[in-house]
Design a protein around this motif. Sequence first.
Motif, mmCIF file in Angstrom:
data_model
loop_
_atom_site.group_PDB
_atom_site.id
_atom_site.type_symbol
_atom_site.label_atom_id
_atom_site.label_comp_id
_atom_site.label_asym_id
_atom_site.label_seq_id
_atom_site.Cartn_x
_atom_site.Cartn_y
_atom_site.Cartn_z
ATOM 1 N N CYS A 99 0.841 -1.202 0.000
ATOM 2 C CA CYS A 99 0.000 0.000 0.000
ATOM 3 C C CYS A 99 0.871 1.246 0.000
ATOM 4 N N HIS A 101 0.249 3.990 1.355
ATOM 5 C CA HIS A 101 0.148 4.785 2.576
ATOM 6 C C HIS A 101 1.137 4.336 3.643
ATOM 7 N N HIS A 102 1.389 3.031 3.740
ATOM 8 C CA HIS A 102 2.228 2.507 4.816
ATOM 9 C C HIS A 102 3.379 1.643 4.303
ATOM 10 N N CYS A 170 -1.819 -3.526 6.440
ATOM 11 C CA CYS A 170 -1.811 -2.328 7.295
ATOM 12 C C CYS A 170 -3.064 -2.289 8.159
HETATM 13 ZN ZN ZN Z 1 -1.829 0.991 4.225
#
Ligand code: ZN
Length: 211
Positions: A99, A101-102, A170
């Motif tokens: 991902c 985002h993380h 995540c």
């Molecule tokens: Zn994530």
Amino acid sequence: MDAILKSLEKSGGRKILPKSKRPSQAEAEDAVRTLLKWMGEDIEREGLLDTPARVAKAYGELFAGYDEDPQDVLGRTFEEVGGYDDMVLVKDISFHSHCEHHMVPIIGKAHVAYLPDGKVLGLSKIARTVEIFARRLQTQENMTAQIAHAIDEVLQPRGVAVMIEAEHMCMAMRGIRKQGSTTTTTCFTGEFRNQPNEQVNFMTLLRFRKD
Ligand SMILES: [Zn+2]
């Protein structure tokens, strides 16, 4: 070379940094050392001495999709269908992504179908296209759309349908710690988008599973 970079830059609708502008391997390894120290590790201990190099190498593999162009994989030559104009469905294509985002794994399966318009793809090309987009930082929504649009652009079939079912680590390992929940996303183009019965056919074929 310029042509390759140019097409890679807009590959999947995203800009990709040319290799000449990327940090060196040594700089990437230093960045890993910084993270290890930030976590509280003793980077001089024996078990960690080779870790920065190993992490940089692993990242090179996990994110190899930045240096591959799905348009090249899908190619410009196609097989004739010999009168076949019904749905072609490749289901349960396993993938691992991360991902955006993380930078934590997304593990899932992609199901890809298209309605041929006079020509078909070699079946392995669909799985390779999924693989290329998976080996980049992703959101599941974008990856779903990128696969559909790449096939749509190159093959120009009557329609493309993509469904992805995935678990986001995540969510499982941090934050709300929801284990075992899967997220489903779909993208439809052409007749799959305009004709509800084609979507129903796609969903019905997906339901004939062995598991
Ligand atoms: Zn994530």
